[in-house]
Design an enzyme around this catalytic site. Structure first.
Site, short mmCIF file in Angstrom:
data_model
loop_
_atom_site.label_atom_id
_atom_site.label_comp_id
_atom_site.label_asym_id
_atom_site.label_seq_id
_atom_site.Cartn_x
_atom_site.Cartn_y
_atom_site.Cartn_z
N SER A 131 -39.78 76.43 19.22
CA SER A 131 -39.08 77.70 19.33
C SER A 131 -40.05 78.82 18.98
O SER A 131 -40.58 78.86 17.87
CB SER A 131 -37.88 77.69 18.37
OG SER A 131 -37.23 78.93 18.34
N LYS A 157 -39.23 77.24 23.94
CA LYS A 157 -38.04 78.11 23.85
C LYS A 157 -38.51 79.48 23.39
O LYS A 157 -39.22 79.60 22.39
CB LYS A 157 -37.05 77.49 22.86
CG LYS A 157 -35.98 78.43 22.33
CD LYS A 157 -34.92 77.66 21.56
CE LYS A 157 -34.52 78.35 20.27
NZ LYS A 157 -33.52 77.57 19.52
N LEU A 158 -38.10 80.51 24.13
CA LEU A 158 -38.46 81.88 23.78
C LEU A 158 -37.27 82.57 23.15
O LEU A 158 -36.17 82.58 23.72
CB LEU A 158 -38.89 82.66 25.02
CG LEU A 158 -40.06 82.10 25.83
CD1 LEU A 158 -40.35 83.01 27.03
CD2 LEU A 158 -41.31 81.96 24.96
N LYS A 159 -37.47 83.18 22.00
CA LYS A 159 -36.43 84.01 21.41
C LYS A 159 -36.39 85.30 22.22
O LYS A 159 -37.45 85.88 22.51
CB LYS A 159 -36.77 84.31 19.95
CG LYS A 159 -36.63 83.11 19.04
CD LYS A 159 -35.16 82.74 18.86
CE LYS A 159 -35.00 81.68 17.78
NZ LYS A 159 -33.57 81.33 17.58
N ASP A 184 -33.38 81.77 23.86
CA ASP A 184 -32.34 81.81 22.82
C ASP A 184 -32.13 83.25 22.37
O ASP A 184 -33.07 83.90 21.90
CB ASP A 184 -32.78 80.96 21.62
CG ASP A 184 -31.71 80.86 20.54
OD1 ASP A 184 -30.61 81.42 20.72
OD2 ASP A 184 -31.97 80.20 19.50
N ASN A 186 -29.53 84.28 20.18
CA ASN A 186 -28.87 84.43 18.87
C ASN A 186 -27.84 85.56 18.85
O ASN A 186 -27.87 86.42 17.97
CB ASN A 186 -29.90 84.63 17.76
CG ASN A 186 -30.69 83.37 17.45
OD1 ASN A 186 -31.88 83.27 17.78
ND2 ASN A 186 -30.05 82.38 16.87
N GLU A 209 -29.45 80.10 25.49
CA GLU A 209 -28.72 79.68 24.28
C GLU A 209 -28.05 80.90 23.63
O GLU A 209 -28.70 81.92 23.40
CB GLU A 209 -29.75 79.04 23.34
CG GLU A 209 -29.22 78.53 22.02
CD GLU A 209 -30.36 77.92 21.17
OE1 GLU A 209 -31.47 77.71 21.70
OE2 GLU A 209 -30.12 77.68 19.99
N ASP A 234 -24.98 77.51 20.47
CA ASP A 234 -25.50 77.13 19.16
C ASP A 234 -24.48 77.63 18.13
O ASP A 234 -23.56 76.88 17.74
CB ASP A 234 -26.89 77.77 18.97
CG ASP A 234 -27.48 77.62 17.58
OD1 ASP A 234 -26.82 77.04 16.70
OD2 ASP A 234 -28.62 78.09 17.34
N LYS A 258 -26.67 71.11 15.45
CA LYS A 258 -27.32 71.29 14.15
C LYS A 258 -26.36 70.75 13.10
O LYS A 258 -25.26 71.30 12.93
CB LYS A 258 -27.56 72.78 13.87
CG LYS A 258 -28.66 73.44 14.69
CD LYS A 258 -28.76 74.92 14.34
CE LYS A 258 -29.83 75.61 15.18
NZ LYS A 258 -29.79 77.08 15.02
N GLY A 286 -32.87 73.36 15.25
CA GLY A 286 -33.60 73.33 13.99
C GLY A 286 -33.33 74.59 13.19
O GLY A 286 -32.87 75.60 13.74
#
Ligand code: OSB
Ligand code: MG
Length: 367
Positions: A131, A157-159, A184, A186, A209, A234, A258, A286
Site C-alpha cells: 500500500s 495499491k495507491l492511496k 484506496d 479511505n 477501495e 474496507d 481486517k 493491513g
C-alpha cells in the site's frame, strides 16, 4: 488453562518512511500489544487501533481502557466463550480482537496448533501487495512504486483523495502497464464525485477501495452502477452480517478483511466464509502491524477465498527493526508461520527497547 494475568504494552516504532493517507500522516507508530499469561504458557495479540481515532472511532489509549475495564472481566480461556462474552459490549472491535487473539494464541500454543492450521490455511505462502501512501509529487510516487516492484511486490495499491487520483493513477499505469494496480480512498469522496471516479475507469484497476463514507452502503451500490472499476469495501465491513448486506445490495463485489475491524479472527473467518458463499473474492488488509499482528494476518490470508494479493507486506516495508523475527519477501510472497500459535514471539530485548510503558493486570480466570 487458567488466565493469571494480562500485560498491556505500548510500543513505539518509527516507520521507515512517512505513510500519508486521506486521514493523516503516520511517521512514528504507537502500538498496543496484549500478552496473556496462563498456567499453560502465554499468548500475544496486537491491537490495530491507531494513536488517534481517524481511521475508525478506536484509538490506542481508548482500546487499552476498554480492555482493562470492560473486556478483561468477561474474558475466558476458551476463545469462542470469550467472543460470546464480549457481545454485550458494543463496538470496540479492535480492542476485542486484540484480547481474543492473545487468548487464541495461548490456546493454540497449548495444543501445538498453528494459526494457519486452526483457521484453515491452504497455502504455505501468500502473495504480497504493498500500500503506497500519498506523495508530494508524481515522480516521487513513481520512484517509490518502482522500488517496491523491484523488491518483488506483486500488486500495488495507491492511496488516493480528491486532487491526488487521476494524475497519479494514470502516471503509474503508463509507466507500469502490466502490473496489478488498485486504489484506496479511505472514505474521501461522496456520491457527487461519481463522474470524477469514473475517470479512473480506463486504467484497469483491480478495484477501488472504500471511496465513500463507511455508513453509506446505498451510495456505494449507486456508485458501483456508475463506474466500471469494481467497488471493494474496507471501513464499512464491520461483521459477516454487514458483509452479506453489502454484497446483496450491490455495494461491494470484493471485500477487504481486517480482523481488528470485525472484532477478531473468528469473525474474520466468517467474513471469508460468507463472501466465498456469495462468490465474492476477499483479500487481507493491513494496519501497519508489527510481526505479532502480521503473523496471524498471513495465516488468515492463506484461506482459499483470499484470491487477491493482500496488504501483507514484509516487515522491512514498515520498520527497520520489527519486534519479532522479520517477515521477508520471498519471490513476492510471505511464508505462513508453521510453529504453534502465531509461530513467532516478540524478541525480548527489542521489545524492551521499543516499549514506551507497560501495565500488568493480575486476573483469576479459571478454565
Ligand atoms: O485503509 O487499508 C487501509 C493503514 C492504516 C489504516 C488503514 C489502511 C492502511 C493501509 C496500509 O492501507 C496497509 C498495510 O500495509 O498495513
Ligand atoms: Mg483501506
Amino acid at each position: 488453562m487458567k488466565i493469571e494475568g494480562v500485560e498491556l504494552r505500548w510500543v513505539g516504532l518509527p516507520l521507515v518512511s512517512p505513510f500519508r493517507t486521506s486521514f493523516g500522516t503516520e511517521t512514528d507508530r504507537e502500538i498496543l500489544l496484549v500478552r496473556v499469561l496462563t498456567t499453560e504458557g502465554e499468548g500475544w495479540g496486537e491491537c490495530v487501533a491507531m494513536r488517534e481515532p481517524v481511521y475508525s472511532s478506536e484509538y490506542v489509549d481508548g482500546a487499552a481502557q476498554v480492555i482493562r475495564e470492560f473486556l478483561l472481566p468477561l474474558a475466558h480461556p476458551d476463545p469462542w466463550r470469550t467472543e460470546q462474552a464480549f457481545r454485550p459490549v458494543h463496538g470496540h472491535p479492535m480492542a476485542k480482537a486484540a484480547l481474543e487473539a492473545a487468548i487464541l494464541d495461548a490456546w493454540l500454543r497449548a495444543r501445538g496448533m498453528s494459526f494457519g492450521e486452526f483457521l484453515g490455511a491452504v497455502r504455505p505462502a501468500v502473495p504480497a501487495g504493498v500500500s503506497v501512501g500519498i506523495m508530494d509529487s508524481v515522480p516521487e510516487l513513481l520512484d517509490a512504486v518502482g522500488g517496491y516492484l523491484d523488491e518483488g511486490y506483486l500488486r500495488i495499491k495507491l492511496k488516493i483523495e480528491p486532487g491526488w487520483d487521476t494524475e497519479p493513477v494514470r502516471a503509474v499505469r503508463e509507466r507500469f502497464p502490466d502490473i496489478l494496480l488498485q486504489a484506496d480512498a479511505n472514505t474521501a469522496y461522496t456520491l457527487r464525485d461519481a463522474p470524477r471516479l469514473a475517470r479512473l475507469d480506463p486504467f484497469e484497476l483491480l478495484l477501488i477501495e472504500q471511496p465513500l463514507p463507511e455508513d453509506d452502503l446505498a451510495g456505494h451500490a449507486e456508485l458501483a452502477r456508475r463506474i466500471r472499476t469494481p467497488v471493494c469495501l474496507d471501513e464499512s465491513i464491520t461483521s459477516a452480517r454487514i458483509a452479506v448486506d453489502a454484497i446483496t445490495r450491490g455495494a461491494a463485489s470484493i471485500v477487504n478483511v481486517k480482523p481488528g475491524r470485525v472484532g477478531g479472527f473468528l469473525e474474520a473467518r466468517r467474513v471469508h466464509d460468507v463472501c466465498a458463499a456469495h462468490g465474492v473474492p476477499v483479500w487481507c488488509g493491513g494496519m501497519l502491524e508489527t510481526g505479532v499482528g502480521r503473523a496471524a494476518n498471513v495465516a488468515l490470508a492463506a484461506l482459499p477465498n483470499f484470491t487477491l494479493p493482500g496488504d501483507t507486506s514484509a516487515s522491512g516495508r514498515y520498520y527497520r527493526e520489527d519486534v519479532t523475527e522479520p517477515f521477508v519477501l520471498e519471490d513476492g510472497h510471505l511464508r505462513v508461520p508453521e510453529g504453534p500459535g502465531l509461530g513467532v514471539v516478540p524478541h525480548e530485548e527489542r521489545l524492551r527497547e521499543f516499549t514506551l510503558r507497560k501495565e500488568y493486570i493480575p486476573t483469576h480466570i479459571p478454565a
